[in-house]
Structures are given as structure tokens and as C-alpha cells.
Design a protein around this motif. Structure first.
Motif, PDB file in Angstrom:
ATOM      1  N   LEU A  34       0.852  -1.181   0.000  1.00  0.00           N
ATOM      2  CA  LEU A  34       0.000   0.000   0.000  1.00  0.00           C
ATOM      3  C   LEU A  34       0.892   1.236   0.000  1.00  0.00           C
ATOM      4  N   ALA A  35       0.861   2.003  -1.092  1.00  0.00           N
ATOM      5  CA  ALA A  35       1.644   3.236  -1.216  1.00  0.00           C
ATOM      6  C   ALA A  35       0.759   4.412  -0.829  1.00  0.00           C
ATOM      7  N   ILE A  36       1.221   5.241   0.122  1.00  0.00           N
ATOM      8  CA  ILE A  36       0.406   6.310   0.706  1.00  0.00           C
ATOM      9  C   ILE A  36       1.024   7.664   0.392  1.00  0.00           C
ATOM     10  N   ASP A  37       0.222   8.557  -0.181  1.00  0.00           N
ATOM     11  CA  ASP A  37       0.612   9.945  -0.417  1.00  0.00           C
ATOM     12  C   ASP A  37      -0.090  10.817   0.619  1.00  0.00           C
ATOM     13  N   SER A  38       0.680  11.572   1.400  1.00  0.00           N
ATOM     14  CA  SER A  38       0.127  12.382   2.496  1.00  0.00           C
ATOM     15  C   SER A  38      -0.206  13.783   1.993  1.00  0.00           C
ATOM     16  N   ASN A  39      -1.460  14.203   2.212  1.00  0.00           N
ATOM     17  CA  ASN A  39      -1.918  15.525   1.810  1.00  0.00           C
ATOM     18  C   ASN A  39      -2.550  16.240   2.995  1.00  0.00           C
ATOM     19  N   LEU A  40      -2.989  17.484   2.781  1.00  0.00           N
ATOM     20  CA  LEU A  40      -3.499  18.286   3.892  1.00  0.00           C
ATOM     21  C   LEU A  40      -4.705  17.641   4.564  1.00  0.00           C
ATOM     22  N   PHE A  41      -5.670  17.169   3.773  1.00  0.00           N
ATOM     23  CA  PHE A  41      -6.921  16.670   4.333  1.00  0.00           C
ATOM     24  C   PHE A  41      -7.147  15.185   4.081  1.00  0.00           C
ATOM     25  N   THR A  42      -6.273  14.533   3.332  1.00  0.00           N
ATOM     26  CA  THR A  42      -6.473  13.125   2.990  1.00  0.00           C
ATOM     27  C   THR A  42      -5.151  12.371   2.956  1.00  0.00           C
ATOM     28  N   LEU A  43      -5.266  11.066   3.039  1.00  0.00           N
ATOM     29  CA  LEU A  43      -4.179  10.154   2.700  1.00  0.00           C
ATOM     30  C   LEU A  43      -4.652   9.367   1.485  1.00  0.00           C
ATOM     31  N   ASP A  44      -4.006   9.572   0.346  1.00  0.00           N
ATOM     32  CA  ASP A  44      -4.394   8.894  -0.901  1.00  0.00           C
ATOM     33  C   ASP A  44      -3.454   7.728  -1.130  1.00  0.00           C
ATOM     34  N   ALA A  45      -4.016   6.549  -1.309  1.00  0.00           N
ATOM     35  CA  ALA A  45      -3.211   5.330  -1.363  1.00  0.00           C
ATOM     36  C   ALA A  45      -3.513   4.521  -2.615  1.00  0.00           C
ATOM     37  N   TYR A  46      -2.538   3.686  -2.997  1.00  0.00           N
ATOM     38  CA  TYR A  46      -2.682   2.755  -4.125  1.00  0.00           C
ATOM     39  C   TYR A  46      -2.124   1.413  -3.685  1.00  0.00           C
ATOM     40  N   ASP A  47      -2.894   0.330  -3.880  1.00  0.00           N
ATOM     41  CA  ASP A  47      -2.488  -0.988  -3.395  1.00  0.00           C
ATOM     42  C   ASP A  47      -2.142  -1.972  -4.517  1.00  0.00           C
ATOM     43  N   GLY A  48      -1.925  -1.469  -5.741  1.00  0.00           N
ATOM     44  CA  GLY A  48      -1.593  -2.335  -6.856  1.00  0.00           C
ATOM     45  C   GLY A  48      -2.777  -2.665  -7.722  1.00  0.00           C
ATOM     46  N   GLU A  49      -3.987  -2.462  -7.205  1.00  0.00           N
ATOM     47  CA  GLU A  49      -5.203  -2.751  -7.970  1.00  0.00           C
ATOM     48  C   GLU A  49      -6.179  -1.579  -7.989  1.00  0.00           C
ATOM     49  N   LYS A  50      -6.219  -0.821  -6.908  1.00  0.00           N
ATOM     50  CA  LYS A  50      -7.202   0.254  -6.792  1.00  0.00           C
ATOM     51  C   LYS A  50      -6.636   1.379  -5.942  1.00  0.00           C
ATOM     52  N   PHE A  51      -7.286   2.550  -6.067  1.00  0.00           N
ATOM     53  CA  PHE A  51      -6.947   3.706  -5.251  1.00  0.00           C
ATOM     54  C   PHE A  51      -7.927   3.805  -4.089  1.00  0.00           C
ATOM     55  N   VAL A  52      -7.423   4.203  -2.921  1.00  0.00           N
ATOM     56  CA  VAL A  52      -8.248   4.375  -1.731  1.00  0.00           C
ATOM     57  C   VAL A  52      -7.886   5.704  -1.087  1.00  0.00           C
ATOM     58  N   THR A  53      -8.897   6.490  -0.686  1.00  0.00           N
ATOM     59  CA  THR A  53      -8.674   7.779  -0.049  1.00  0.00           C
ATOM     60  C   THR A  53      -9.171   7.732   1.396  1.00  0.00           C
ATOM     61  N   PHE A  54      -8.307   8.103   2.340  1.00  0.00           N
ATOM     62  CA  PHE A  54      -8.647   8.176   3.759  1.00  0.00           C
ATOM     63  C   PHE A  54      -8.769   9.649   4.130  1.00  0.00           C
ATOM     64  N   SER A  55      -9.921  10.057   4.629  1.00  0.00           N
ATOM     65  CA  SER A  55     -10.142  11.455   4.980  1.00  0.00           C
ATOM     66  C   SER A  55      -9.568  11.772   6.357  1.00  0.00           C
ATOM     67  N   LEU A  56      -8.871  12.924   6.457  1.00  0.00           N
ATOM     68  CA  LEU A  56      -8.317  13.400   7.723  1.00  0.00           C
ATOM     69  C   LEU A  56      -8.908  14.745   8.115  1.00  0.00           C
ATOM     70  N   LYS A  57     -10.075  15.092   7.557  1.00  0.00           N
ATOM     71  CA  LYS A  57     -10.672  16.392   7.834  1.00  0.00           C
ATOM     72  C   LYS A  57     -11.048  16.528   9.307  1.00  0.00           C
ATOM     73  N   GLN A  58     -11.480  15.433   9.912  1.00  0.00           N
ATOM     74  CA  GLN A  58     -11.844  15.486  11.327  1.00  0.00           C
ATOM     75  C   GLN A  58     -10.615  15.804  12.180  1.00  0.00           C
ATOM     76  N   LEU A  59      -9.468  15.227  11.836  1.00  0.00           N
ATOM     77  CA  LEU A  59      -8.239  15.515  12.570  1.00  0.00           C
ATOM     78  C   LEU A  59      -7.799  16.956  12.354  1.00  0.00           C
ATOM     79  N   TYR A  60      -7.912  17.449  11.118  1.00  0.00           N
ATOM     80  CA  TYR A  60      -7.541  18.836  10.827  1.00  0.00           C
ATOM     81  C   TYR A  60      -8.452  19.794  11.595  1.00  0.00           C
ATOM     82  N   SER A  61      -9.753  19.505  11.632  1.00  0.00           N
ATOM     83  CA  SER A  61     -10.691  20.351  12.372  1.00  0.00           C
ATOM     84  C   SER A  61     -10.378  20.336  13.862  1.00  0.00           C
TER      85      SER A  61
END
Length: 432
Positions: free
Chosen positions: A204-231
């Protein structure tokens, strides 16, 4: 030469992690003498090593006429000063003799950490000092008896701490106790957990951004929201400013209120991060997590004031560190890669675009993808050791960004879920 290359054992090296738990220090008066005397030893050790530390500062001027300072710090070698150093400390020592060895090791550790920060420009050239007393108990000074640890203060004088009635009693059963740390209000007990050698099956490759963690696992992309943590960070920063303003005008009441809120933000952030990492590890067990090796200090140099404030509220390094800490418990591991040009490079042909907006479009081959998802795809390639010349699988060719944000179908195992009061938003993207 062949003799030096001989492999004696084909068994992989054993890895261990430490699970640290805190118990209340119910013997504060008795530990006060121990901490006070140990702090004296540590201060004398720092004074001795500081007098033998050499600091060289050179001023240089670059082509633009800007003045820069280069600092060189040379610490004394432990082998050269240890014997004489130990004899001097032993003369003023009122504790067991092994505390002298521990004080010397801690003093070297403090100076090495200070040296790293100085070379990065994050610390002054003044001598580091220990503000709050503490004691790290050497393994030869503690003895574990059932669910208690007996600590030697002086010859035939002991302190005993027990975790018999604690909530983590079942978790640490059968684990080996490391070096306890005694502070004014708490005693920290690190337990050693031996990790079984395993080979992660997924990536799982993870790109860290301001409000999300965008990841790719070799087959699909998955986005994890961090807006609650930022708030959470944003709200606590505002509240902290009001508390500081109130405390500066209220004297004793202000100090009590400031002390109450001093660690509240950190505790809430760490609680969120631990719960988030627990959910991530449940979704991806036996996985190699690939994250970026980020340096927030460099991000502030070219960023505007508004962007700098947003970056300062991120906790990427905290998430990475907690993930490193907990991954071995789930048969996983964490790998760091260089994030340079990951969002501006084309994963198909390798072309680097000068301008990248919300969507990355390659000017050479026409590859189009969301900028953040494109970064996670390039991180995945770097983890695999591939480049655009290594024959990328054909399924990555012709990937286009999805229009808008699709909600996942009900019943999907990767759908949003509640975890101990924490909502983690996860969205799935597929190739078109």
C-alpha cells in the motif's frame, strides 16, 4: 575474503518492539531522592562532556550575497574518556554504582541528539540541560518478581512497583520487561514483544496531503479522509489562544487553567491517530506500507503564510511513527521513500510536468489522473524499484480520473466505519 562472507545462520534476525505502559507513581517521596541524586550525576556528566566538545562555526557567502553559517560539532569519544570520567563521578555518587554507567550513557545520548538538531539548524549552540528529573533504570538494577519490579536504590535498599491490578495486565503477560523510567508522577514500563519473522503479502503506497491520505495498493486507489483531525487541530489552536490570553491576566487561576489545557490537544490528537492506525491495519493486514519521507521545515520556506498555517496543523510524521510502531503486531512493516517529484512525474513515460493543478496531465503521452492519486502511483513504483523504462504493466495505461467523488456501495468491507467513536471516511477508485 571468502571467510568474511560466510553465512553462519540462515535464520532471519529477530525483531522486537516495545509496548510501553504507565502506572501512577505512588511512592513519590521515596523516589524523590533517587531522581535528585541521579540528576546531579547527569548534570555533572553533561558538564564534563561539554568541556571536551569542540564547536566550529564558519561563515560563508553564496552567489546572491546571502550569509550562511556552517557548524561543525565534535563530541569526545567514549572510549577515550570513559575510565577517567567514571572515576570522577563515582566519588560524588550516593547511589548504587551502576547508576554512574547509566548517567554516562544518557549524557552521550543527549549530546548526540543535540548535535543532530544543531546541524539541521533547529537548536542553539548553548549546552543542553535536563529540565525535569527522571531516572532510567538499568537492567542490572531491576529484578522482576511475578507482576512486580524491584528497583535497587542503594545496596540493600529497594523500591517496588506492581502492575498486578492494571488494565494492561493481560496484554503484557509473558513479555520481558525492559528499562523502567521513573518520573515525578508516573512510572513507565516498557515490555519487549518479539515479532515473528513474516513476509508481508500486500503493498500500500500512501501519499500524504493536507486533508487526505491517498493510497494505491496495486489494484485500486483508496482515499482516507483526515478532515476530522484537521478540524480538531484548528479548534484546539483557537481554544489554546483564548486560554493563553486569559491566563496572562488571571494570575494563579490562569496558571491552573493553562496547566489543565497544556496537554489536552496532544492527547486528543494522539487518541485520534491511534484509532485511525488501528482501522488502517485492520483493513490491510500483512502489508508493506510505503510512506513519504517528509520534512515540514523545508515546506515552510517557499509556502505562503496561509499554506504554512495549514501545513503546521498536519501530523504526517506522527501517523507514520505510530504506524511503524504498530505494524509489526499485524505482520506488516513500513518503508519510507523519497517524495521528490512524485506528484509531477508521469508513471507511464517519466516526463516531469512544470505545472500541476488538481489533475495531472502528461504533456508528452497524454496520461491523465488526479494529482494526489498520481503521487501514490509513483510512490508505489519507487517502492517496487521500477521506473517508466522498466515496462509498466498495461493495466496502468489509459487511466483517467473519475468525475466527482463516488460513494461506495452498501455492504462493501472497505466502507466507512465507526471505530471506538472515530469515523474514518474511505472512498474507492477504480480504473476506467
Amino acid at each position: 575474503m571468502l571467510k568474511s562472507l560466510r553465512i553462519d545462520n540462515f535464520t532471519p534476525p529477530e525483531e522486537s518492539i516495545y509496548l510501553t505502559y504507565a502506572i501512577k507513581n505512588e511512592r513519590r517521596e521515596e523516589t524523590l531522592l533517587l531522581m535528585t541524586e541521579y540528576k546531579k550525576l547527569l548534570d555533572k556528566a553533561l558538564d564534563y562532556l561539554w568541556n571536551k566538545t569542540r564547536i566550529e562555526v564558519k561563515s560563508t557567502t553564496d552567489k546572491r550575497g546571502r550569509h550562511n553559517k556552517k557548524v561543525k560539532v565534535t563530541l569526545p569519544k567514549k572510549k577515550e574518556v570513559y575510565k577517567e570520567f567514571r572515576d570522577q563521578l563515582e566519588k560524588v555518587n550516593l547511589l548504587a554504582s551502576h547508576y554512574v554507567d547509566k548517567a554516562i550513557n544518557d549524557a552521550f545520548s543527549i549530546l548526540k541528539s543535540w548535535r543532530k538538531r544543531v546541524l539541521k539548524g533547529r537548536a542553539s549552540l548553548r549546552k543542553p540541560r535536563v529540565k525535569k528529573p527522571y531516572v532510567r533504570i538499568k537492567s542490572t538494577l531491576r529484578k522482576v518478581i511475578n507482576e512486580e519490579v524491584r528497583i535497587t536504590v542503594k545496596p540493600y535498599e529497594y523500591l517496588t512497583f506492581s502492575w498486578r491490578n492494571t488494565w494492561f495486565k493481560g496484554r503484557v503477560k509473558g513479555l520481558e520487561l525492559g528499562e523502567p523510567v521513573i518520573k515525578d508522577d508516573k512510572v513507565y514500563l516498557p515490555f519487549r514483544y518479539r515479532v515473528q519473522p513474516q513476509t508481508p503479502l500486500n503493498f500500500l503506497a500512501i501519499d500524504s496531503n493536507l486533508f487526505t491520505l491517498d493510497a494505491y495498493d496495486g489494484e485500486k486507489f483508496v482515499t482516507f479522509s483526515l478532515k476530522q483531525l484537521y478540524s480538531l487541530k484548528y479548534g484546539m489552536a483557537k481554544k489554546r489562544g483564548k486560554v493563553q490570553s486569559f491566563a496572562s491576566k488571571r494570575g494563579k487561576k490562569g496558571k491552573e487553567l493553562s496547566r489543565k489545557y497544556s496537554h489536552r490537544e496532544r492527547d486528543r490528537v494522539m487518541d485520534y491517530v491511534h484509532k485511525f492506525v488501528n482501522v488502517l491495519l485492520e483493513l490491510y493486514p500483512f502489508t508493506t506500507f510505503v510512506v513519504e519521507r517528509l520534512d515540514k521545515q523545508n515546506m515552510f520556506k517557499d509556502a505562503s503564510n496561509a499554506l504554512s498555517r495549514k501545513v503546521s496543523r498536519t501530523v504526517w510524521r506522527t501517523i507514520h511513527n505510530v504506524l511503524k510502531y504498530k505494524a509489526p503486531l499485524h505482520g506488516s512493516r513500513v518503508v519510507e521513500v523519497n517524495p521528490y517529484l512524485t506528484s509531477r512525474s508521469c508513471p507511464r513515460c517519466g516526463h516531469v510536468s512544470r505545472k500541476v493543478g488538481k489533475t495531472f496531465t502528461c504533456e508528452r503521452c497524454g496520461f491523465t489522473l488526479d494529482r494526489q492519486l498520481n503521487a501514490s502511483l509513483n510512490i508505489y513504483l519507487r517502492m517496487c524499484g521500477l521506473s517508466h523504462l522498466d515496462g509498466i504493466p498495461s493495466k496502468w495505461v489509459g487511466v483517467t480520473p473519475l468525475m466527482g467523488r463516488r460513494r461506495m456501495k452498501a455492504g462493501n468491507p472497505l466502507d466507512s466505519r465507526e471505530a471506538q467513536g472515530l469515523r474514518v471516511h474511505i472512498k474507492l477508485y477504480e480504473f476506467q
